[in-house]
Design a protein around this motif. Structure first.
Motif, PDB file in Angstrom:
ATOM      1  N   GLY A 123     -10.175   9.824  -0.370  1.00  0.00           N
ATOM      2  CA  GLY A 123     -11.701   9.331   0.362  1.00  0.00           C
ATOM      3  C   GLY A 123     -10.938   7.641   0.130  1.00  0.00           C
ATOM      4  N   ILE A 124     -12.097   6.984  -0.432  1.00  0.00           N
ATOM      5  CA  ILE A 124     -12.342   5.268  -0.176  1.00  0.00           C
ATOM      6  C   ILE A 124     -11.369   5.166  -1.385  1.00  0.00           C
ATOM      7  N   VAL A 125     -11.667   5.483  -3.103  1.00  0.00           N
ATOM      8  CA  VAL A 125     -11.319   5.292  -3.854  1.00  0.00           C
ATOM      9  C   VAL A 125     -10.020   5.735  -4.292  1.00  0.00           C
ATOM     10  N   GLY A 126      -9.355   6.583  -3.356  1.00  0.00           N
ATOM     11  CA  GLY A 126      -8.002   7.220  -3.860  1.00  0.00           C
ATOM     12  C   GLY A 126      -7.263   6.360  -3.031  1.00  0.00           C
ATOM     13  N   ALA A 127      -8.012   6.801  -2.059  1.00  0.00           N
ATOM     14  CA  ALA A 127      -6.349   6.669  -0.475  1.00  0.00           C
ATOM     15  C   ALA A 127      -6.398   4.418   0.256  1.00  0.00           C
ATOM     16  N   GLN A 128      -8.133   3.846   0.341  1.00  0.00           N
ATOM     17  CA  GLN A 128      -8.254   2.885   0.735  1.00  0.00           C
ATOM     18  C   GLN A 128      -6.995   1.600   0.183  1.00  0.00           C
ATOM     19  N   GLY A 129      -6.952   1.517  -0.979  1.00  0.00           N
ATOM     20  CA  GLY A 129      -6.351  -0.081  -1.626  1.00  0.00           C
ATOM     21  C   GLY A 129      -4.758   0.284  -0.714  1.00  0.00           C
ATOM     22  N   ALA A 130      -4.410   0.963  -0.572  1.00  0.00           N
ATOM     23  CA  ALA A 130      -3.332   1.224  -0.199  1.00  0.00           C
ATOM     24  C   ALA A 130      -2.514   0.750   0.986  1.00  0.00           C
ATOM     25  N   TYR A 131      -3.553  -0.099   1.445  1.00  0.00           N
ATOM     26  CA  TYR A 131      -3.712  -0.556   3.192  1.00  0.00           C
ATOM     27  C   TYR A 131      -3.895  -1.861   3.284  1.00  0.00           C
ATOM     28  N   GLN A 132      -4.142  -2.620   1.422  1.00  0.00           N
ATOM     29  CA  GLN A 132      -4.936  -4.122   2.185  1.00  0.00           C
ATOM     30  C   GLN A 132      -4.510  -4.758   1.890  1.00  0.00           C
ATOM     31  N   ASN A 133      -4.612  -5.170   2.612  1.00  0.00           N
ATOM     32  CA  ASN A 133      -3.296  -7.056   3.107  1.00  0.00           C
ATOM     33  C   ASN A 133      -1.861  -6.516   3.107  1.00  0.00           C
ATOM     34  N   ARG A 134      -2.125  -5.530   3.833  1.00  0.00           N
ATOM     35  CA  ARG A 134      -0.845  -4.747   4.749  1.00  0.00           C
ATOM     36  C   ARG A 134      -0.388  -5.014   5.717  1.00  0.00           C
ATOM     37  N   ASP A 135       0.625  -6.025   6.578  1.00  0.00           N
ATOM     38  CA  ASP A 135       0.984  -6.064   7.619  1.00  0.00           C
ATOM     39  C   ASP A 135       1.939  -5.186   8.489  1.00  0.00           C
ATOM     40  N   ASP A 136       2.208  -4.750   7.720  1.00  0.00           N
ATOM     41  CA  ASP A 136       3.936  -3.420   7.976  1.00  0.00           C
ATOM     42  C   ASP A 136       2.899  -1.930   8.944  1.00  0.00           C
ATOM     43  N   HIS A 137       1.485  -1.824   8.275  1.00  0.00           N
ATOM     44  CA  HIS A 137       0.947  -0.190   9.149  1.00  0.00           C
ATOM     45  C   HIS A 137      -0.154  -0.455   9.945  1.00  0.00           C
TER      46      HIS A 137
END
Length: 335
Positions: free
Chosen positions: A228-242
């Motif tokens: 979900g949002i809590v457990g997974a979304q933060g991994a993509y924050q401010n990533r420009d390689d995904h």
């Protein structure tokens, strides 16, 4: 110049909980700011993380207008200034070390900014707040991440409703599954779903998403469906390689290259409308009344936000899915 601005909390009974802000300084800058719901649930005095983030950006923009060089700022300079403001806020509340170590401990905000450079306007977009020029040219960035979690919620909503839950129970259960994922059964859904239902929801959502978002790796969509949002979304924050990477002001980015920037001569601009994503559809006219009428229409068409206006949250009684804010600048320049 004619200015209009409106902001409303999703809960009309709790205006102090509004995590949107706007800044209007005539002949200098205009902005809408959307504080991101804090995944940790931490409070900062009497503020949520989203409220603190939005107010941090608000104060930094007001300070910017006092800088004699503000008209010439570029994306890199803007992000640098806002990074400093966020880190100062972390230090003030004693969480700077935690924020530096983990994105999970950071607050965040989007921004749609129109800066008056004298003979032209410069626009800066970070996150999914948007801008519309002259009622026709719209620039905004919807996140594929939200499509994934909103699709998951839609399947959960329908399955819970089919099990006999009333609209309030259905909203709470589907929202919990979107927020925390399908890896374990949330308390809100236990009366309506079995473990096999969680798998069925996940499989149905991933099957649809595989067709709708063919460029997104299935393992990433699966991770979001599970955690979900809590457990997974933060991994993509401010990533420009995904492909799921998204820009967010949090004190540690985004990179300047992730900021949408463009300029327009003042002579061709009649109206500027800046808005947060609490508005799910845009009206025909550039007036507050038109924006609010469109928002009311959205509520009538898709109150639960699982059909035409699918979202990670639906409305619940008098509480709408999100805070909403719009700033309208009528310049009188374009004919």
């Amino acid at each position: 110049m004619h200015l209009q601005a409106f902001s409303a909390a999703k809960d009309p009974g709790r205006p102090e909980a509004n995590e949107d802000r706007f800044v209007v300084v005539p002949d200098r800058l205009y902005a809408v700011i959307d504080g991101v719901t804090d995944r940790t649930g931490r409070r900062y005095g009497d503020r949520t993380g989203g409220r603190l983030a939005a107010e941090t950006v608000e104060r930094a923009l007001l300070a910017l207008t006092l800088d004699e060089q503000f008209r010439s700022i570029d994306a890199a300079g803007l992000v640098q200034r806002l990074d400093r403001a966020f880190r100062s806020a972390y230090a003030r509340y004693g969480v700077l070390d935690a924020a530096a170590a983990s994105d999970a401990d950071r607050i965040g905000s989007t921004l749609a900014l129109a800066l008056d450079r004298g003979d032209r306007f410069a626009f800066f977009l970070i996150g999914d707040s948007g801008v519309r020029l002259n009622g026709t040219e719209t620039v905004t960035h919807d996140k594929d991440l939200d499509t994934i979690t909103a699709t998951l919620r839609g399947f959960a909503y329908r399955r819970v409703a089919a099990a006999g839950a009333d609209p309030t129970q259905t909203e709470l259960a589907s929202r919990a599954l979107c927020w925390r994922g399908t890896r374990t059964m949330p308390d809100e859904a236990k009366s309506w779903l079995k473990e096999t239902d969680l798998e069925a929801i996940r499989v149905s959502a991933l099957t649809k998403l595989g067709l709708d978002l063919p460029g997104i790796p299935i393992e990433d969509m699966t991770r979001l469906a599970l955690d979900g949002i809590v457990g997974a979304q933060g991994a993509y924050q401010n990533r420009d390689d995904h492909p799921l990477g998204y820009a967010c002001l949090d004190g540690y980015g985004p990179k300047a290259t992730a900021v949408e920037t463009f300029e327009r001569p003042k002579a061709v601009i009649g109206t500027i409308e800046l808005y947060t994503d609490g508005y799910f559809a845009l009206p025909e006219q550039a007036t507050i009344g038109s924006w609010e009428a469109k928002a009311d229409e959205v509520e009538r068409i898709d109150f639960a936000k699982v059909d035409e206006y699918a979202s990670t949250k639906g409305s619940l009684g008098k509480v709408r899915a999100d805070d909403r804010t719009v700033v309208i600048v009528s310049t009188g320049e374009a004919t």
